[in-house]
Design a protein around this motif. Structure first.
Motif, PDB file in Angstrom:
ATOM      1  N   THR A   3       4.424  -8.090  38.236  1.00 34.93           N
ATOM      2  CA  THR A   3       5.731  -7.495  37.579  1.00 34.93           C
ATOM      3  C   THR A   3       6.912  -8.227  37.990  1.00 34.93           C
ATOM      4  O   THR A   3       7.104  -8.115  39.056  1.00 34.93           O
ATOM      5  N   ARG A   5      10.942  -8.870  36.701  1.00 31.09           N
ATOM      6  CA  ARG A   5      11.984  -8.226  35.649  1.00 31.09           C
ATOM      7  C   ARG A   5      12.707  -9.322  35.461  1.00 31.09           C
ATOM      8  O   ARG A   5      12.822 -10.626  36.151  1.00 31.09           O
ATOM      9  N   CYS A  24       6.662 -11.768  32.915  1.00 34.87           N
ATOM     10  CA  CYS A  24       7.364 -10.570  32.829  1.00 34.87           C
ATOM     11  C   CYS A  24       6.494  -9.588  31.664  1.00 34.87           C
ATOM     12  O   CYS A  24       7.165  -8.349  31.415  1.00 34.87           O
ATOM     13  N   TRP A  27       6.315  -6.249  32.818  1.00 31.49           N
ATOM     14  CA  TRP A  27       7.629  -5.298  32.609  1.00 31.49           C
ATOM     15  C   TRP A  27       7.948  -4.915  31.101  1.00 31.49           C
ATOM     16  O   TRP A  27       8.509  -3.759  31.070  1.00 31.49           O
ATOM     17  N   ASP A  31       8.664  -1.271  29.816  1.00 30.76           N
ATOM     18  CA  ASP A  31       9.771  -0.998  29.169  1.00 30.76           C
ATOM     19  C   ASP A  31       9.676  -0.191  27.902  1.00 30.76           C
ATOM     20  O   ASP A  31      10.542   0.475  27.564  1.00 30.76           O
TER      21      ASP A  31
END
Length: 127
Positions: A3, A5, A24, A27, A31
């Motif tokens: 993961t 960001r 990403c 992530w 999100d």
């Protein structure tokens, strides 16, 4: 898959609908499925609507310019919130996840929290 960001420039690109690098992807799933996914969606929508605030630089009465900005932001947020679930699914799909995974992940998290709070077998009366 690790993961990672996105950096601020990548996040702005992502907020406007761009695809992030493969590193990403997890992530992105976080999100669109975490506890605060609705707030995150609204923040992305406000980022998309921010350039609309440049209308304040146009000539004319300040009240009309501010009213135009406010009404434009309200309409933009209304449509963004109306299509929030579909947008989250599209973002997950765009980053390589199968269709429906974001919705299913949110439902699973909700069910786990319900079991932790009320025990197994509990169903609210409205379902």
């Amino acid at each position: 898959m690790a993961t990672t960001r996105p950096n601020p420039a990548q996040w702005v690109w992502y907020a406007f609908g761009g695809r992030l690098p493969d590193r990403c992807a997890e992530w992105v799933l976080h999100d669109v499925t975490c506890r605060t996914w609705v707030l995150r969606h609204v923040l992305r929508a406000l980022t998309q609507l921010a350039p609309f605030c440049l209308l304040v630089l146009l000539p004319g009465p300040l009240e009309i310019r501010l009213s135009a900005i406010l009404l434009g932001l309200l309409v933009g947020l209304f449509y963004s919130v109306c299509y929030m679930g579909e947008t989250a699914e599209h973002r997950a799909l765009k980053h390589g996840f199968p269709p429906g995974v974001a919705r299913e992940t949110r439902e699973l998290r909700r069910d786990v929290q319900r079991v932790a709070k009320h025990g197994v077998g509990y169903r609210p009366w409205w379902e």
